[in-house]
Design an enzyme around this catalytic site. Structure first.
Site, mmCIF file in Angstrom:
data_model
loop_
_atom_site.group_PDB
_atom_site.id
_atom_site.type_symbol
_atom_site.label_atom_id
_atom_site.label_comp_id
_atom_site.label_asym_id
_atom_site.label_seq_id
_atom_site.Cartn_x
_atom_site.Cartn_y
_atom_site.Cartn_z
ATOM 1 C CE LYS A 27 -14.897 -1.243 2.448
ATOM 2 N NZ LYS A 27 -13.825 -0.478 3.074
ATOM 3 N NE ARG A 32 -3.091 -2.696 2.739
ATOM 4 C CZ ARG A 32 -2.389 -3.765 3.093
ATOM 5 N NH1 ARG A 32 -1.104 -3.648 3.360
ATOM 6 N NH2 ARG A 32 -2.980 -4.937 3.185
ATOM 7 N N PRO A 47 -20.673 1.684 0.482
ATOM 8 C CG PRO A 47 -19.161 2.685 1.934
ATOM 9 C CD PRO A 47 -20.623 2.613 1.613
#
Length: 292
Positions: A225, A183, A242
DNA sequence: TTGCAGGGGTCAA
DNA sequence: TTGACCCCTGCA
């Protein structure tokens, strides 16, 4: 105010005490999964930082007590952040025609959708992908300690969320200590797109939800999402819904059956809950997660 | 003690 | 449409 509640300000104690506020519970609101940086204290109260301001919120005797809070900050910032001027009574009345949702609302009656800071929200949910809450919190905390600004309060040190310029100037090596794994490059990409103005988060708020979503998804690491979470929790897009594994589970179990696809779940929410999709999602999500 | 599965999704092929 | 993915935790 016209929303049922009233408040008193004690300037000597820098405390705002709110009375007759319905549909708000700090535990439900701060632990329902929409935010990662409100810390629960031993006395059950919560301490949090936003806009470089730090406050403690405690529910007591049916009142809500905001400590370390000026009247100015309450009226101009926290009031909106905590979503105190939204009429949850009406929203809940509309949603309560559905039996499942009514049960979920009875359970998480005190959830309010916070109006968080867009950049913090975006980065936090980029970090949340394929990850679990304790680790998400750990990564964010470390990032704030390393790249945010220190604020002392009640004998403890707290840190602001780093601004986009700071994060945009970092390399993957700089961010290695936070252990965000793959990430890390997403965090940098998001920060650079925001810092350069390529993505203007404030402006997205005024765009139609679908358009804003497409813009957000130009960022690496931002899929449907994460985009929905960012819009719902920081860009006032109440119709964002979401869909994560928990919501998939509960919507399939309560409404659509095992075979329902992601697409069908999204379409179902849009049709059934409309502009209230987001808050409905939070009640369902909290209900599903706390009750497995 | 070690190994393995799986986690608030997303990317790339 | 399908694996792979950083790192961490829980559980054999």
């Amino acid at each position: 105010m016209g929303y049922g509640y009233s408040y008193e300000y004690d300037s000597a104690a820098a405390t705002v005490t709110i009375s007759n506020l319905e549909h708000f519970d700090p535990v439900h609101t701060f632990l329902c999964g929409q935010c990662f940086r409100w810390e629960q204290e031993e006395d059950g109260s919560f301490t949090g930082i936003a806009q470089g301001k730090i406050i403690n919120i405690k529910a007591e005797d049916g009142k809500l007590c905001l400590s370390n809070c000026s009247e100015d900050d309450f009226l101009n910032f926290w009031c909106r952040y905590l979503d105190l001027n939204t009429d949850y009574g009406t929203i809940k009345a509309e949603l309560s025609s559905d039996d499942h949702l009514r049960r979920a609302m009875d359970f998480g009656w005190g959830i309010r959708l916070l109006n968080q800071e867009p950049f913090e929200c975006l980065i936090s949910f980029v970090i949340s992908t394929q990850n679990q809450i304790p680790r998400i919190k750990k990564i964010i905390k470390k990032m704030c300690e390393l790249f945010g600004e220190k604020i002392s309060f009640g004998g403890k040190d707290y840190y602001t969320f780093p601004d986009c310029e700071t994060l945009a100037s970092l390399t993957e090596d700089d961010l290695a200590p936070i252990n965000a794994g793959y990430r890390t490059s997403y965090i940098i990409d998001a920060s650079r797109k925001v810092a350069s103005g390529e993505i203007n988060l404030e402006k997205l708020s005024a765009l139609p939800t679908d358009t804003a979503k497409a813009e957000l998804m130009k960022i690496k690491g931002v899929g449907p999402k994460v985009a929905d979470c960012t819009m719902l929790f920081s860009l006032q897009k109440g119709d964002a819904f979401p869909v994560d594994v928990w919501v998939q589970r509960i919507v399939r179990e309560l409404y659509l059956g095992e075979g329902a696809s992601l697409k069908q779940i999204s379409a179902f929410a849009k049709e059934k809950f409309g502009t209230n999709s987001g808050i409905a999602q939070q009640y369902l999500f909290y209900y599903a997660r706390e009750n497995n």
